[in-house]
Motif scaffolding. Sequence first.
Motif, mmCIF file in Angstrom:
data_model
loop_
_atom_site.group_PDB
_atom_site.id
_atom_site.type_symbol
_atom_site.label_atom_id
_atom_site.label_comp_id
_atom_site.label_asym_id
_atom_site.label_seq_id
_atom_site.Cartn_x
_atom_site.Cartn_y
_atom_site.Cartn_z
ATOM 1 N N THR A 1 0.887 -1.103 -0.186
ATOM 2 C CA THR A 1 -0.105 -0.046 -0.008
ATOM 3 C C THR A 1 0.787 1.245 -0.021
ATOM 4 O O THR A 1 0.499 2.215 -0.747
ATOM 5 C CB THR A 1 -0.973 -0.168 1.149
ATOM 6 O OG1 THR A 1 -1.724 -1.159 1.301
ATOM 7 C CG2 THR A 1 -2.126 1.010 0.972
ATOM 8 N N ILE A 2 1.876 1.334 0.912
ATOM 9 C CA ILE A 2 2.845 2.373 0.946
ATOM 10 C C ILE A 2 3.311 2.605 -0.496
ATOM 11 O O ILE A 2 3.282 3.875 -0.994
ATOM 12 C CB ILE A 2 3.890 2.029 2.157
ATOM 13 C CG1 ILE A 2 3.347 2.093 3.488
ATOM 14 C CG2 ILE A 2 4.946 3.342 1.926
ATOM 15 C CD1 ILE A 2 4.193 1.657 4.584
ATOM 16 N N LEU A 3 3.634 1.498 -1.165
ATOM 17 C CA LEU A 3 4.695 1.866 -2.396
ATOM 18 C C LEU A 3 3.524 2.353 -3.426
ATOM 19 O O LEU A 3 3.812 3.151 -4.228
ATOM 20 C CB LEU A 3 4.900 0.209 -2.796
ATOM 21 C CG LEU A 3 6.018 0.437 -4.038
ATOM 22 C CD1 LEU A 3 7.202 1.197 -3.603
ATOM 23 C CD2 LEU A 3 6.292 -1.254 -4.430
ATOM 24 N N ALA A 4 2.126 1.856 -3.712
ATOM 25 C CA ALA A 4 1.252 2.255 -4.385
ATOM 26 C C ALA A 4 0.864 3.512 -4.208
ATOM 27 O O ALA A 4 0.697 4.495 -5.171
ATOM 28 C CB ALA A 4 -0.039 1.491 -4.332
ATOM 29 N N MET A 5 0.693 4.131 -2.843
ATOM 30 C CA MET A 5 0.446 5.438 -2.618
ATOM 31 C C MET A 5 1.546 6.339 -3.022
ATOM 32 O O MET A 5 1.214 7.540 -3.482
ATOM 33 C CB MET A 5 0.308 5.551 -1.167
ATOM 34 C CG MET A 5 -0.859 4.687 -0.353
ATOM 35 S SD MET A 5 -2.523 5.135 -1.074
ATOM 36 C CE MET A 5 -2.819 6.651 -0.754
ATOM 37 N N THR A 6 2.696 5.836 -2.818
ATOM 38 C CA THR A 6 3.873 6.780 -3.168
ATOM 39 C C THR A 6 4.095 6.872 -4.623
ATOM 40 O O THR A 6 4.299 7.956 -5.280
ATOM 41 C CB THR A 6 5.124 6.205 -2.737
ATOM 42 O OG1 THR A 6 5.207 5.724 -1.287
ATOM 43 C CG2 THR A 6 6.531 6.936 -2.888
ATOM 44 N N ILE A 7 3.705 5.980 -5.274
ATOM 45 C CA ILE A 7 3.713 5.990 -6.827
ATOM 46 C C ILE A 7 2.708 6.935 -7.288
ATOM 47 O O ILE A 7 3.084 7.939 -8.054
ATOM 48 C CB ILE A 7 3.521 4.545 -7.464
ATOM 49 C CG1 ILE A 7 4.860 3.625 -7.066
ATOM 50 C CG2 ILE A 7 3.316 4.831 -9.095
ATOM 51 C CD1 ILE A 7 4.641 2.188 -7.715
#
Lengths: 217, 276, 212
Positions: free
Chosen positions: A92-98
């Motif tokens: 989730t953190i990765l998706a939000m960051t992207i």
Amino acid sequence: MKSFIDAYSWINLRYLLEGLWITVEVSVASVILSFILGSFLGIIRYTKIKYVSAIVGFIIDLIRNLPLLLIIFFTYFGLPNFGFKPEIIPATILAMTIFESTMLAEIIRSGIQAVPNGQMEGARANGLTYWQAMFQIILPQAYKKMIPALVSQFISLIKDTSLATIIVLPDLTYHAQIIYGQNANYIIPMFLALAVMYFIVCYGLSVLANYIDRRLA
Amino acid sequence: MKKQFRLATLLVALGALMLTLSGCGKSLSQQDVLQNDRKANTITWGVKADTKLFGLMDVRDNQIKGFDVDMAKHITRHILGKKGKAKFIQVTSQSRIPLLKNGNIDAIIATMTITPQREKVVSFSNSYFDAGQSLLVPNGSKIKNVSDLNKSGTTVLGVVGANSVQNIKKFAPKARVLELQDYAQALTSLKAGQGVALTTDNGILYGMAVQNPGFKVVGGTFTREPYGVAVNKGQKPFTNEVNKAIKEMEADGEYNQLIKKWFGNVPGFNYKELER
Amino acid sequence: MITILSDHWQELLTGLGWTLLSSVLALIFSLIIGSLFAIMEVTESKVARTIARIYIEIFRNIPLLVITSFFYLVIPMYVVKVNGFTAGTIGLTIYTSAFIAETVRSGIQSVDPGQMEGARANGLTFWQAMSNVILPQAFRLVIPPLGNQFVNLVKNSSVLAFVAGFDLMYQANNIASITFDTINSYMVVGVLYLIITMPISYYMRYLEKRLA
């Protein structure tokens, strides 16, 4: 009335707060990472490096124009094809960051554009390199002007983490769903709790931002 | 020179991105799961967290509890020995197959029916539970069985990715089917009157009926839904171990104990029929 | 990707239709509601300003998913039956109207205050001056941000998938779970979303440059 008192039992409240904690944790990590990545992307897009800026710009536009839900799916279900298997929270953190870094990149680019050209010229004339001038002179001014836009993007990010319930992120929204899924009488108290908790976090952030904005102005 | 290098890296990254997105990437599940799990002394299971009796999050201690979860713990112990650890990852009907194929989980034990379509993409163990599809309706509903649903204008609720949704389209082709994200959402939608009935396997429905006195299971079962443990294709040794574990559990009465523990007190449900 | 497109083009087309319908309806209604609250914010009445402020702050600070689920699950339980598409569109409208109110308000405030005074001096009432003089100018200024709001609406309409609203994302979930080809299913709808959103956002950027 009784269902309200039952719904806000210590056990349920604690469970909601645990969810809120995950929401905050994921949001803080994503805000920091997407701010760094977004600044980087924004500068690349502004600087107009041959080919690179155009390609980066195109990728930014692609991601910006997709629903966040799709980005979440691609990160959680697609990345493992690369040999990288993030668990739910890192995914989730990765998706939000992207996603958010591409939104921030646009804000930051236009923030840099709004700094008068003379600033860069003056700094260069005083012997600074382009990147020194960018990081020491231009960016700090740009950020200061962008505070309201940045903060409203951060607030969007906090709210958008709720979409990750679709991959079972155990956040505030999901925990509320679990509670009212087990007892329908709790549905109104749970929605009320969701509204209040999200509001406190998001509105609190915007009040804080206004305060900082005024202090800096 | 430096610029060209940067451009090349970028193009490589872009190409790699396209490759992932188009799904051309090589599957991770080439390694032997059984060996890896033995080494780590842990089996990672995908379980439901919103399904009473099978896998339900307990708000009090943040643990998932249910028949599937207990089965997973026992199977783990049979395969890895007493000190073997079972790790649980929450899945939905929608996410379980992608997560298995990606290698996020070693096996699915999440109310998953063995079907020919699914056997094209995953391997199943022998059946570990015999379910059948049924209907949950509010008390006083006029719906008595699945043929009552076969009218235009009726709305039936199900869950994305569940086999029961495909079945109901065959048994009641005239009904409109709404697919929700998970069982908690589907049940809340039934309560909100978004559909006249919720359809899935009887075990899951009885679990809902226990929790919600205003609702009842009707119409008996109109399909057979044997649940299996799903593992990736090419993991024969692991599948064999799971089958062996299930057989051992049936033989020494552990299986019947679990059936009694979870289904012994469910009104309207004859758990003796499930015993093996 | 090709097989998914050829086997499931009907579902995809239906999904595209519902996504567009929901986005367009939500845009129209949120424009009306948003403008109303924007005007309330610039009136002299303290009550009106406070009501507008409360509405905007509440709905800007609560997730869209929560608002939408509320209309899908709670309203039918206690008030009136609302289906997934309607609940989703209402949620989108309310959520977006709070943002549009902010945009329109800044548009109104960027129109020279002398215009209002002049119009009033010429005998127009507040509402006449607002709708004939101020708003037309304000809207011209805020067309690019409103266009971007429409792009956001199309993207945000994917929240309909949570409430079985038949939109593109809902169809994608179903196609993915029938074909087991998750990545390609989402790739196809990703391309469909981009076909709608990319041209609009490029056109708005062009307009922004021209206006600047």
